[in-house]
Design an enzyme around this catalytic site. Structure first.
Site, PDB file in Angstrom:
ATOM      1  N   ASP A 207       0.721  -0.928   0.100  1.00 37.81           N
ATOM      2  CA  ASP A 207       0.001  -0.290   0.085  1.00 37.81           C
ATOM      3  C   ASP A 207       0.349   1.163   0.156  1.00 37.81           C
ATOM      4  O   ASP A 207       2.051   1.073   0.085  1.00 37.81           O
ATOM      5  CB  ASP A 207      -0.799   0.297   1.563  1.00 37.81           C
ATOM      6  CG  ASP A 207       0.266  -0.084   2.789  1.00 37.81           C
ATOM      7  OD1 ASP A 207       0.326   1.282   2.849  1.00 37.81           O
ATOM      8  OD2 ASP A 207       0.287  -1.117   3.102  1.00 37.81           O
ATOM      9  N   ASP A 209       0.344   3.808   2.449  1.00 39.14           N
ATOM     10  CA  ASP A 209       0.188   3.954   3.736  1.00 39.14           C
ATOM     11  C   ASP A 209      -0.939   5.169   3.627  1.00 39.14           C
ATOM     12  O   ASP A 209      -1.505   4.539   3.036  1.00 39.14           O
ATOM     13  CB  ASP A 209       1.611   4.748   3.919  1.00 39.14           C
ATOM     14  CG  ASP A 209       1.697   4.785   5.491  1.00 39.14           C
ATOM     15  OD1 ASP A 209       0.756   4.097   6.559  1.00 39.14           O
ATOM     16  OD2 ASP A 209       1.565   5.977   5.770  1.00 39.14           O
TER      17      ASP A 209
HETATM   18  N1  LIG Z   1       1.544   1.282   5.950  1.00 38.09           N
HETATM   19  C1  LIG Z   1       1.463   0.768   6.736  1.00 38.09           C
HETATM   20  N2  LIG Z   1       2.177   0.980   7.914  1.00 38.09           N
HETATM   21  C2  LIG Z   1       2.884   0.309   8.521  1.00 38.09           C
HETATM   22  N3  LIG Z   1       2.658  -1.146   8.436  1.00 38.09           N
HETATM   23  C3  LIG Z   1       1.948  -2.300   6.712  1.00 38.09           C
HETATM   24  N4  LIG Z   1       2.137  -2.977   7.264  1.00 38.09           N
HETATM   25  C4  LIG Z   1       1.468  -3.374   6.208  1.00 38.09           C
HETATM   26  N5  LIG Z   1       1.315  -1.998   5.122  1.00 38.09           N
HETATM   27  C5  LIG Z   1       1.961  -0.671   6.238  1.00 38.09           C
END
Ligand SMILES: Nc1ncnc2[nH]cnc12
Ligand SMILES: CSC[C@H]1O[C@H](OP(=O)(O)O)[C@H](O)[C@@H]1O
Length: 286
Positions: A207, A209
């Site tokens: 992703d 975030d």
């Molecule tokens: N955006 C994110 N922040 C922290 N841990 C994660 N694991 C997967 N995506 C994450």
């Protein structure tokens, strides 16, 4: 010489091991996250540990990191390839890509960070916290699966379990220069170094975030959907590793000799009960 694999979210077992058996391992640091799956793959001895336990029972803050590394060391593990889900701070590190993390910024604050302490104090170098030799092998095995691989990246380790605020996400990305974010590769990397185990963290981007205006804020469903779509790349990475592993010890980057000049407590001032807990991780120098 056993190759350790630590699996993160969505990776709770590995397939295709000959002679596969789940082994319980006791450690002076308590029980590891789960039993450890041992066997051979492509002629290489392997030990696989699901970091969160099967069924994902341990939160990032509560994973028994010291027990995990100690248990792998007890099983003869000299090299660990760890697999983690992560968010990306870089447009070009897109969901689905793999990043060979080579630096960390550690914002965790609720986890024991060391095997050492009062009674036996040690300071290892963490300037280069991963093993370039092992990471190169992991990059080759990952690349052979067809996935896009980035061979360098800085991992911001956050405490969690909540995801970051927008202000944090922007700060990590713009001011601190982090490339990816996750909750689990620290203190794993610190402890692997203290235990003189080569460590190569493979971050699987799931992703953006919450900083990217074209994407919504990360949630678990999005992480799992991307991981599921990429499961075959993760499996292919593990399958390919035995064929590309470099020669075993000595490690050209001295990971296997990290404790050579690290212990500063005078021999006659060391606490025997502390030393007994170090029987696996520091056996070579104590
Ligand atoms: N955006 C994110 N922040 C922290 N841990 C994660 N694991 C997967 N995506 C994450
Ligand atoms: C399930 S999203 C948050 C979770 O994903 C990452 O896990 P892991 O490193 O175990 O793959 C992140 O660090 C969090 O633990």
């Amino acid at each position: 010489m056993t190759l350790g694999i630590i699996g993160g979210s969505g990776v709770y077992r590995i397939d295709g091991l000959d002679g596969a058996a789940w082994q319980e391992v006791a450690t002076p640091w308590g029980a590891p996250s789960d039993a450890i799956l041992t066997g051979t793959l492509g002629g290489a001895r392997m030990a696989f540990l699901p970091r969160h336990g099967r069924g994902h029972v341990h939160s990032p803050s509560e994973i028994p990191y010291r027990a995990n590394i100690d248990a792998l060391k007890r099983l003869g593990v000299t090299r660990i390839v760890s697999v983690s889900a992560c968010g990306s701070f870089r447009e070009e590190m897109a969901p689905g890509d793999f990043v060979l993390v080579d630096q960390f910024i550690d914002r965790t604050r609720l986890r024991p960070q060391s095997f050492f302490g009062t009674g036996c104090v040690a300071h290892v170098s963490l300037a280069h916290p991963t093993c370039p030799h092992l990471s190169a092998a992991a990059a080759e095995a990952a690349g052979a699966t067809g996935v896009r691989v980035h061979v360098s990246g800085t991992y911001l380790a956050m405490e969690g379990p909540q995801f970051s605020t927008l202000a944090e996400s922007r700060m990590y990305r713009e001011a601190w220069g982090a490339d990816v974010v996750g909750m689990t590769a620290m203190p794993e990397a610190r402890l692997a170094r203290e235990a003189e185990i080569c460590y190569a963290p493979v971050a699987m981007v799931t992703d953006y975030d919450c900083w990217h205006e074209d994407y919504g804020a990360v949630d678990v469903a999005a992480v799992i959907a991307t991981l599921t779509a990429n499961a075959e790349h993760a499996r292919g990475l593990v399958r390919g590793l035995p064929g590309v592993l470099p020669e075993p010890a000595p490690c050209p980057h001295n990971c296997d000799r990290a404790l050579d000049h690290a212990i500063i407590t005078a021999p006659d001032a060391r606490d025997p009960s502390v030393l007994s807990r170090l029987d696996a991780v520091a056996a070579r120098v104590l």
